[in-house]
Design a protein around this motif. Structure first.
Motif, PDB file in Angstrom:
ATOM      1  N   UNK A  24      15.556  95.812  70.873  1.00 29.57           N
ATOM      2  CA  UNK A  24      14.143  96.105  71.023  1.00 29.57           C
ATOM      3  C   UNK A  24      13.376  94.831  70.705  1.00 29.57           C
ATOM      4  N   UNK A  25      12.481  94.457  71.583  1.00 23.94           N
ATOM      5  CA  UNK A  25      11.693  93.249  71.360  1.00 23.94           C
ATOM      6  C   UNK A  25      10.612  93.539  70.338  1.00 23.94           C
ATOM      7  N   UNK A  26      10.523  92.682  69.346  1.00 29.03           N
ATOM      8  CA  UNK A  26       9.499  92.830  68.331  1.00 29.03           C
ATOM      9  C   UNK A  26       8.288  92.013  68.746  1.00 29.03           C
ATOM     10  N   UNK A  27       7.207  92.681  69.119  1.00 22.51           N
ATOM     11  CA  UNK A  27       6.018  91.986  69.590  1.00 22.51           C
ATOM     12  C   UNK A  27       4.921  91.955  68.535  1.00 22.51           C
ATOM     13  N   UNK A  28       5.213  92.415  67.346  1.00 21.26           N
ATOM     14  CA  UNK A  28       4.200  92.439  66.301  1.00 21.26           C
ATOM     15  C   UNK A  28       4.109  91.112  65.566  1.00 21.26           C
ATOM     16  N   UNK A  29       2.956  90.861  64.978  1.00 24.35           N
ATOM     17  CA  UNK A  29       2.763  89.685  64.135  1.00 24.35           C
ATOM     18  C   UNK A  29       2.614  90.163  62.695  1.00 24.35           C
ATOM     19  N   UNK A  30       3.666  90.005  61.880  1.00 21.29           N
ATOM     20  CA  UNK A  30       3.572  90.474  60.511  1.00 21.29           C
ATOM     21  C   UNK A  30       2.611  89.602  59.704  1.00 21.29           C
ATOM     22  N   UNK A  31       1.814  90.192  58.840  1.00 23.22           N
ATOM     23  CA  UNK A  31       0.852  89.398  58.070  1.00 23.22           C
ATOM     24  C   UNK A  31       1.541  88.488  57.069  1.00 23.22           C
ATOM     25  N   UNK A  32       1.089  87.231  57.016  1.00 25.86           N
ATOM     26  CA  UNK A  32       1.612  86.278  56.043  1.00 25.86           C
ATOM     27  C   UNK A  32       2.973  85.702  56.375  1.00 25.86           C
ATOM     28  N   UNK A  33       3.515  85.994  57.552  1.00 29.05           N
ATOM     29  CA  UNK A  33       4.832  85.491  57.913  1.00 29.05           C
ATOM     30  C   UNK A  33       4.691  84.509  59.070  1.00 29.05           C
ATOM     31  N   UNK A  34       5.386  83.371  58.984  1.00 35.82           N
ATOM     32  CA  UNK A  34       5.358  82.374  60.037  1.00 35.82           C
ATOM     33  C   UNK A  34       6.194  82.855  61.218  1.00 35.82           C
ATOM     34  N   UNK A  35       5.601  82.871  62.403  1.00 35.39           N
ATOM     35  CA  UNK A  35       6.282  83.324  63.606  1.00 35.39           C
ATOM     36  C   UNK A  35       6.351  82.158  64.581  1.00 35.39           C
ATOM     37  N   UNK A  36       7.544  81.878  65.106  1.00 39.41           N
ATOM     38  CA  UNK A  36       7.713  80.798  66.079  1.00 39.41           C
ATOM     39  C   UNK A  36       8.120  81.398  67.414  1.00 39.41           C
ATOM     40  N   UNK A  37       7.467  80.949  68.464  1.00 39.48           N
ATOM     41  CA  UNK A  37       7.782  81.374  69.824  1.00 39.48           C
ATOM     42  C   UNK A  37       8.149  80.145  70.634  1.00 39.48           C
ATOM     43  N   UNK A  38       9.000  80.317  71.640  1.00 44.02           N
ATOM     44  CA  UNK A  38       9.407  79.216  72.499  1.00 44.02           C
ATOM     45  C   UNK A  38       9.014  79.539  73.931  1.00 44.02           C
ATOM     46  N   UNK A  39       8.356  78.596  74.571  1.00 44.05           N
ATOM     47  CA  UNK A  39       7.938  78.769  75.946  1.00 44.05           C
ATOM     48  C   UNK A  39       8.456  77.587  76.755  1.00 44.05           C
ATOM     49  N   UNK A  40       8.877  77.833  77.965  1.00 48.72           N
ATOM     50  CA  UNK A  40       9.338  76.774  78.852  1.00 48.72           C
ATOM     51  C   UNK A  40       8.212  76.412  79.809  1.00 48.72           C
ATOM     52  N   UNK A  41       7.811  75.147  79.759  1.00 46.19           N
ATOM     53  CA  UNK A  41       6.759  74.644  80.634  1.00 46.19           C
ATOM     54  C   UNK A  41       7.418  73.606  81.540  1.00 46.19           C
ATOM     55  N   UNK A  42       7.396  73.850  82.828  1.00 43.43           N
ATOM     56  CA  UNK A  42       8.073  72.977  83.773  1.00 43.43           C
ATOM     57  C   UNK A  42       7.138  71.881  84.257  1.00 43.43           C
ATOM     58  N   UNK A  43       7.659  70.666  84.292  1.00 47.58           N
ATOM     59  CA  UNK A  43       6.895  69.552  84.839  1.00 47.58           C
ATOM     60  C   UNK A  43       6.884  69.658  86.359  1.00 47.58           C
ATOM     61  N   UNK A  44       5.779  69.265  86.997  1.00 48.11           N
ATOM     62  CA  UNK A  44       5.744  69.292  88.463  1.00 48.11           C
ATOM     63  C   UNK A  44       6.671  68.216  89.027  1.00 48.11           C
ATOM     64  N   UNK A  45       7.496  68.606  89.992  1.00 47.64           N
ATOM     65  CA  UNK A  45       8.449  67.679  90.600  1.00 47.64           C
ATOM     66  C   UNK A  45       8.042  67.353  92.025  1.00 47.64           C
ATOM     67  N   UNK A  46       8.439  66.174  92.461  1.00 51.31           N
ATOM     68  CA  UNK A  46       8.234  65.788  93.851  1.00 51.31           C
ATOM     69  C   UNK A  46       9.526  65.187  94.379  1.00 51.31           C
ATOM     70  N   UNK A  47       9.755  65.363  95.663  1.00 50.66           N
ATOM     71  CA  UNK A  47      10.972  64.830  96.276  1.00 50.66           C
ATOM     72  C   UNK A  47      10.711  63.398  96.732  1.00 50.66           C
ATOM     73  N   UNK A  48      11.591  62.479  96.292  1.00 55.44           N
ATOM     74  CA  UNK A  48      11.466  61.059  96.605  1.00 55.44           C
ATOM     75  C   UNK A  48      12.789  60.590  97.195  1.00 55.44           C
ATOM     76  N   UNK A  49      12.719  59.715  98.175  1.00 56.32           N
ATOM     77  CA  UNK A  49      13.937  59.188  98.778  1.00 56.32           C
ATOM     78  C   UNK A  49      14.305  57.880  98.088  1.00 56.32           C
ATOM     79  N   UNK A  50      15.506  57.837  97.482  1.00 54.36           N
ATOM     80  CA  UNK A  50      16.005  56.657  96.786  1.00 54.36           C
ATOM     81  C   UNK A  50      17.379  56.328  97.352  1.00 54.36           C
ATOM     82  N   UNK A  51      17.540  55.119  97.909  1.00 52.35           N
ATOM     83  CA  UNK A  51      18.818  54.660  98.488  1.00 52.35           C
ATOM     84  C   UNK A  51      19.350  55.628  99.539  1.00 52.35           C
ATOM     85  N   UNK A  52      18.469  56.191 100.339  1.00 50.69           N
ATOM     86  CA  UNK A  52      18.874  57.091 101.410  1.00 50.69           C
ATOM     87  C   UNK A  52      19.128  58.523 100.966  1.00 50.69           C
TER      88      UNK A  52
END
Length: 98
Positions: A24-52
């Motif tokens: 069960x996912x715990x979505x609550x924020x307990x008072x006085x407790x440090x909560x850490x979340x991790x999010x993945x943020x993707x960098x924008x990519x572009x296609x480039x031609x290198x050495x063919x």
């Protein structure tokens, strides 16, 4: 928090999958407790031609990340949001790959 009755043992399901495995996912924020979340943020990519060959490289090496923590007691973000904390941070990656 509910306790799974069967503790993921046996082949019976019980009243639902939450009772079988106890996942069960715990979505609550307990008072006085440090909560850490991790999010993945993707960098924008572009296609480039290198050495063919076509390779993907980041379009930008610096990103401005804006974070807003919003509290919604009842309703939708358009009705009555309360911004609890807001900050902006610049994130960069190395261009040399190290």
């Amino acid at each position: 928090m509910p306790v799974p009755q069967q503790l993921a043992r046996g082949d019976r399901m019980g009243r639902g999958p939450y009772e079988k495995s106890g996942l069960i996912e715990d979505t609550g924020l307990p008072p006085g407790k440090l909560v850490k979340e991790r999010f993945e943020i993707f960098y924008p990519l572009e296609e480039v031609e290198v050495n063919g060959k076509t390779v993907e490289k980041p379009a930008a090496y610096d990103l401005d990340v804006e974070v807003k923590l919003t509290y919604l007691p009842f309703g939708t973000p358009n009705s009555d949001p309360f911004v609890w904390k807001e900050f902006t941070k610049t994130v960069s990656i190395s261009q040399s790959g190290k």
